[in-house]
Design a protein around this motif. Structure first.
Motif, PDB file in Angstrom:
ATOM      1  N   TYR A 112       0.843  -1.184   0.000  1.00 40.89           N
ATOM      2  CA  TYR A 112       0.000   0.000   0.000  1.00 40.89           C
ATOM      3  C   TYR A 112       0.885   1.242   0.000  1.00 40.89           C
ATOM      4  CZ  TYR A 112      -4.082  -2.742   1.548  1.00 40.89           C
ATOM      5  OH  TYR A 112      -5.114  -3.636   1.654  1.00 40.89           O
ATOM      6  N   ARG A 113       0.335   2.318  -0.507  1.00 38.07           N
ATOM      7  CA  ARG A 113       0.959   3.618  -0.313  1.00 38.07           C
ATOM      8  C   ARG A 113      -0.030   4.542   0.393  1.00 38.07           C
ATOM      9  NH1 ARG A 113       2.441   6.974  -5.559  1.00 38.07           N
ATOM     10  NH2 ARG A 113       2.186   8.694  -4.070  1.00 38.07           N
ATOM     11  N   GLN A 114       0.516   5.395   1.227  1.00 38.29           N
ATOM     12  CA  GLN A 114      -0.308   6.334   1.985  1.00 38.29           C
ATOM     13  C   GLN A 114       0.130   7.746   1.680  1.00 38.29           C
ATOM     14  OE1 GLN A 114       0.063   6.199   6.264  1.00 38.29           O
ATOM     15  NE2 GLN A 114      -1.725   7.473   6.579  1.00 38.29           N
ATOM     16  N   ASP A 115      -0.756   8.500   1.084  1.00 38.75           N
ATOM     17  CA  ASP A 115      -0.510   9.914   0.828  1.00 38.75           C
ATOM     18  C   ASP A 115      -1.329  10.733   1.820  1.00 38.75           C
ATOM     19  OD1 ASP A 115      -0.706   8.934  -2.578  1.00 38.75           O
ATOM     20  OD2 ASP A 115       1.112   9.347  -1.431  1.00 38.75           O
ATOM     21  N   PRO A 116      -0.858  11.913   2.188  1.00 44.37           N
ATOM     22  CA  PRO A 116      -1.557  12.718   3.200  1.00 44.37           C
ATOM     23  C   PRO A 116      -3.028  12.922   2.851  1.00 44.37           C
ATOM     24  CG  PRO A 116       0.578  13.672   2.688  1.00 44.37           C
ATOM     25  CD  PRO A 116       0.365  12.553   1.696  1.00 44.37           C
ATOM     26  N   GLY A 117      -3.894  12.611   3.810  1.00 45.83           N
ATOM     27  CA  GLY A 117      -5.319  12.836   3.623  1.00 45.83           C
ATOM     28  C   GLY A 117      -5.998  11.901   2.642  1.00 45.83           C
ATOM     29  N   MET A 118      -5.290  10.861   2.197  1.00 39.21           N
ATOM     30  CA  MET A 118      -5.857  10.004   1.147  1.00 39.21           C
ATOM     31  C   MET A 118      -6.020   8.556   1.578  1.00 39.21           C
ATOM     32  SD  MET A 118      -6.521  12.015  -1.216  1.00 39.21           S
ATOM     33  CE  MET A 118      -6.941  10.857  -2.499  1.00 39.21           C
ATOM     34  N   GLY A 119      -5.743   8.252   2.804  1.00 41.45           N
ATOM     35  CA  GLY A 119      -5.863   6.859   3.217  1.00 41.45           C
ATOM     36  C   GLY A 119      -4.796   5.998   2.579  1.00 41.45           C
ATOM     37  N   LEU A 120      -4.999   4.699   2.615  1.00 47.95           N
ATOM     38  CA  LEU A 120      -4.060   3.755   2.024  1.00 47.95           C
ATOM     39  C   LEU A 120      -4.644   3.211   0.734  1.00 47.95           C
ATOM     40  CD1 LEU A 120      -3.383   3.676   5.209  1.00 47.95           C
ATOM     41  CD2 LEU A 120      -2.247   1.529   4.655  1.00 47.95           C
ATOM     42  N   LYS A 121      -3.813   3.168  -0.285  1.00 48.02           N
ATOM     43  CA  LYS A 121      -4.252   2.634  -1.570  1.00 48.02           C
ATOM     44  C   LYS A 121      -3.370   1.446  -1.961  1.00 48.02           C
ATOM     45  CE  LYS A 121      -6.430   6.811  -3.266  1.00 48.02           C
ATOM     46  NZ  LYS A 121      -6.609   7.751  -4.395  1.00 48.02           N
ATOM     47  N   LEU A 122      -4.017   0.427  -2.498  1.00 43.06           N
ATOM     48  CA  LEU A 122      -3.335  -0.808  -2.833  1.00 43.06           C
ATOM     49  C   LEU A 122      -2.555  -0.657  -4.137  1.00 43.06           C
ATOM     50  CD1 LEU A 122      -3.013  -3.785  -1.917  1.00 43.06           C
ATOM     51  CD2 LEU A 122      -4.971  -4.323  -3.375  1.00 43.06           C
ATOM     52  N   ILE A 123      -1.263  -0.981  -4.079  1.00 45.47           N
ATOM     53  CA  ILE A 123      -0.418  -0.876  -5.267  1.00 45.47           C
ATOM     54  C   ILE A 123      -0.404  -2.215  -6.015  1.00 45.47           C
ATOM     55  CG2 ILE A 123       1.883  -0.333  -6.128  1.00 45.47           C
ATOM     56  CD1 ILE A 123       2.417   1.093  -3.458  1.00 45.47           C
ATOM     57  N   TYR A 124       0.023  -3.249  -5.313  1.00 47.18           N
ATOM     58  CA  TYR A 124       0.081  -4.607  -5.858  1.00 47.18           C
ATOM     59  C   TYR A 124      -0.250  -5.576  -4.729  1.00 47.18           C
ATOM     60  CZ  TYR A 124       2.240  -4.053 -10.501  1.00 47.18           C
ATOM     61  OH  TYR A 124       2.485  -3.768 -11.825  1.00 47.18           O
ATOM     62  N   TYR A 125      -0.687  -6.756  -5.137  1.00 52.73           N
ATOM     63  CA  TYR A 125      -0.888  -7.808  -4.158  1.00 52.73           C
ATOM     64  C   TYR A 125      -0.448  -9.143  -4.756  1.00 52.73           C
ATOM     65  CZ  TYR A 125      -5.254  -8.967  -6.630  1.00 52.73           C
ATOM     66  OH  TYR A 125      -6.190  -9.320  -7.573  1.00 52.73           O
ATOM     67  N   SER A 126      -0.319 -10.123  -3.871  1.00 57.15           N
ATOM     68  CA  SER A 126       0.091 -11.464  -4.294  1.00 57.15           C
ATOM     69  C   SER A 126      -0.704 -12.492  -3.495  1.00 57.15           C
ATOM     70  CB  SER A 126       1.584 -11.661  -4.045  1.00 57.15           C
ATOM     71  OG  SER A 126       1.945 -13.014  -4.211  1.00 57.15           O
ATOM     72  N   VAL A 127      -1.182 -13.512  -4.175  1.00 56.77           N
ATOM     73  CA  VAL A 127      -1.955 -14.562  -3.511  1.00 56.77           C
ATOM     74  C   VAL A 127      -1.101 -15.786  -3.215  1.00 56.77           C
ATOM     75  CG1 VAL A 127      -4.103 -13.744  -4.521  1.00 56.77           C
ATOM     76  CG2 VAL A 127      -2.824 -15.582  -5.639  1.00 56.77           C
ATOM     77  N   GLY A 128       0.164 -15.740  -3.584  1.00 53.92           N
ATOM     78  CA  GLY A 128       1.066 -16.845  -3.311  1.00 53.92           C
ATOM     79  C   GLY A 128       2.322 -16.701  -4.134  1.00 53.92           C
ATOM     80  N   ALA A 129       3.281 -17.527  -3.846  1.00 52.16           N
ATOM     81  CA  ALA A 129       4.553 -17.477  -4.573  1.00 52.16           C
ATOM     82  C   ALA A 129       4.318 -17.622  -6.064  1.00 52.16           C
ATOM     83  CB  ALA A 129       5.490 -18.562  -4.060  1.00 52.16           C
ATOM     84  N   GLY A 130       4.905 -16.724  -6.827  1.00 50.84           N
ATOM     85  CA  GLY A 130       4.799 -16.753  -8.266  1.00 50.84           C
ATOM     86  C   GLY A 130       3.586 -16.077  -8.856  1.00 50.84           C
ATOM     87  N   ILE A 131       2.708 -15.543  -7.987  1.00 50.52           N
ATOM     88  CA  ILE A 131       1.457 -14.927  -8.468  1.00 50.52           C
ATOM     89  C   ILE A 131       1.328 -13.522  -7.908  1.00 50.52           C
ATOM     90  CG2 ILE A 131      -1.047 -15.142  -8.622  1.00 50.52           C
ATOM     91  CD1 ILE A 131      -0.687 -18.117  -7.877  1.00 50.52           C
ATOM     92  N   THR A 132       1.268 -12.549  -8.812  1.00 53.70           N
ATOM     93  CA  THR A 132       1.073 -11.165  -8.393  1.00 53.70           C
ATOM     94  C   THR A 132       0.019 -10.513  -9.272  1.00 53.70           C
ATOM     95  OG1 THR A 132       2.799 -10.284  -9.853  1.00 53.70           O
ATOM     96  CG2 THR A 132       3.475 -10.971  -7.639  1.00 53.70           C
ATOM     97  N   ASP A 133      -0.558  -9.449  -8.758  1.00 59.02           N
ATOM     98  CA  ASP A 133      -1.566  -8.741  -9.551  1.00 59.02           C
ATOM     99  C   ASP A 133      -1.617  -7.281  -9.135  1.00 59.02           C
ATOM    100  OD1 ASP A 133      -4.796  -9.918 -10.768  1.00 59.02           O
ATOM    101  OD2 ASP A 133      -3.466  -8.322 -11.487  1.00 59.02           O
ATOM    102  N   LYS A 134      -2.127  -6.454 -10.050  1.00 60.53           N
ATOM    103  CA  LYS A 134      -2.192  -5.020  -9.824  1.00 60.53           C
ATOM    104  C   LYS A 134      -3.327  -4.662  -8.894  1.00 60.53           C
ATOM    105  CE  LYS A 134      -0.376  -3.989 -14.432  1.00 60.53           C
ATOM    106  NZ  LYS A 134      -0.661  -3.352 -15.745  1.00 60.53           N
ATOM    107  N   GLY A 135      -3.048  -3.644  -8.087  1.00 60.33           N
ATOM    108  CA  GLY A 135      -4.077  -3.068  -7.255  1.00 60.33           C
ATOM    109  C   GLY A 135      -4.620  -1.804  -7.890  1.00 60.33           C
ATOM    110  N   GLU A 136      -4.936  -0.846  -7.063  1.00 57.13           N
ATOM    111  CA  GLU A 136      -5.576   0.381  -7.545  1.00 57.13           C
ATOM    112  C   GLU A 136      -4.591   1.345  -8.209  1.00 57.13           C
ATOM    113  OE1 GLU A 136      -7.536   2.416  -4.361  1.00 57.13           O
ATOM    114  OE2 GLU A 136      -8.291   4.043  -5.641  1.00 57.13           O
ATOM    115  N   VAL A 137      -3.345   1.382  -7.724  1.00 50.99           N
ATOM    116  CA  VAL A 137      -2.377   2.382  -8.207  1.00 50.99           C
ATOM    117  C   VAL A 137      -1.036   1.741  -8.561  1.00 50.99           C
ATOM    118  CG1 VAL A 137      -3.427   4.377  -7.088  1.00 50.99           C
ATOM    119  CG2 VAL A 137      -1.859   2.942  -5.781  1.00 50.99           C
ATOM    120  N   PRO A 138      -0.960   0.879  -9.576  1.00 43.86           N
ATOM    121  CA  PRO A 138       0.266   0.127  -9.857  1.00 43.86           C
ATOM    122  C   PRO A 138       1.311   0.842 -10.714  1.00 43.86           C
ATOM    123  CG  PRO A 138      -1.456  -0.537 -11.363  1.00 43.86           C
ATOM    124  CD  PRO A 138      -2.079   0.474 -10.432  1.00 43.86           C
TER     125      PRO A 138
END
Lengths: 117, 112
Positions: free
Chosen positions: B35-61
């Motif tokens: 996640y990234r946190q910008d002032p006054g903007m809460g936390l936004k998901l950049i990337y996530y992973s459901v397991g080794a070898g698997i990744t996917d884009k979040g809201e702000v990749p």
């Protein structure tokens, strides 16, 4: 899509006053989980509570209490007899899964609570 | 009880430089997040992973890359740093049915 709204950007109260932080959420899921986190000036995120959508009982933990109302899609947080140490940014968050799952948590923008001595 | 460990805690980058934020968890969680946190903007998901070898884009990749070669590690790569990437970055890990997701202590990044 999920959404969490914390309309109060900043609240300032004098120590010992009671204060309520509002959280309104949107989701199409019938099963979901709501969370509150505290972020003190040191910056870390401190987990406060998790609630599931089937449990509307109010929760009390010392000076902290939470009011969950599905009818208004709200999960409000009240601090009774506030103290200076309660000064922090508080985040409300939402997820389909208690442990975050694939999508993690959807966060509100946070409410900056200032407790003045 | 290490939990989620991320490094470095503070970093100043010049525009155009690259760097990697490291994240390790010792709870054997399948899911990991940045996640990234910008002032006054809460936390936004950049990337996530459901397991080794698997990744996917979040809201702000955009501007970031990740990899997940092991269950424990989930590094975040910034290529060609821009001032818009000045932020606080949080790594986290979780499961489907756990108590919550668990956050690292955050990494403060400034791009000048």
């Amino acid at each position: 899509a999920q959404k969490v709204t914390q309309a109060q950007t900043e609240i300032s109260v004098v120590e010992k006053e009671d204060v309520t932080l509002d959280c309104v959420y949107e989701t199409r899921d019938t099963t979901y989980y709501l969370f509150w986190y505290k972020q003190p000036p040191s910056g870390e995120l401190v987990f406060l509570i998790r609630r599931n959508s089937f449990d509307e009982q109010n929760e009390i933990s010392g000076r902290y209490s939470w009011n969950f109302q599905k009818s208004t899609s709200s999960f409000n947080f009240t601090i009774t007899a506030s103290q200076v140490v309660d000064s922090a940014v508080y985040f409300c968050a939402l997820s389909m899964y208690s442990g975050g799952g694939a999508d993690g948590l959807t966060f509100g923008k946070g409410t900056h609570l200032i407790i003045q001595p | 009880n290490a939990g989620v460990t991320q490094t470095p805690k503070f970093r100043i980058l010049k525009i155009g430089q690259s760097m990697t934020l490291q994240c390790t968890q010792d709870m054997n969680h399948n899911y990991m997040y940045w996640y990234r946190q910008d002032p006054g903007m809460g936390l936004k998901l950049i990337y996530y992973s459901v397991g080794a070898g698997i990744t996917d884009k979040g809201e702000v990749p955009n501007g970031y890359n990740v990899s997940r070669s092991t269950t424990e590690d989930f590094p975040l790569r910034l290529e060609l740093a821009a001032p818009s990437q000045t932020s606080v970055y949080f790594c986290a890990s979780g499961t489907l049915a756990g108590n919550t997701i668990y956050f690292g202590e955050g990494s403060w990044l400034t791009v000048v």
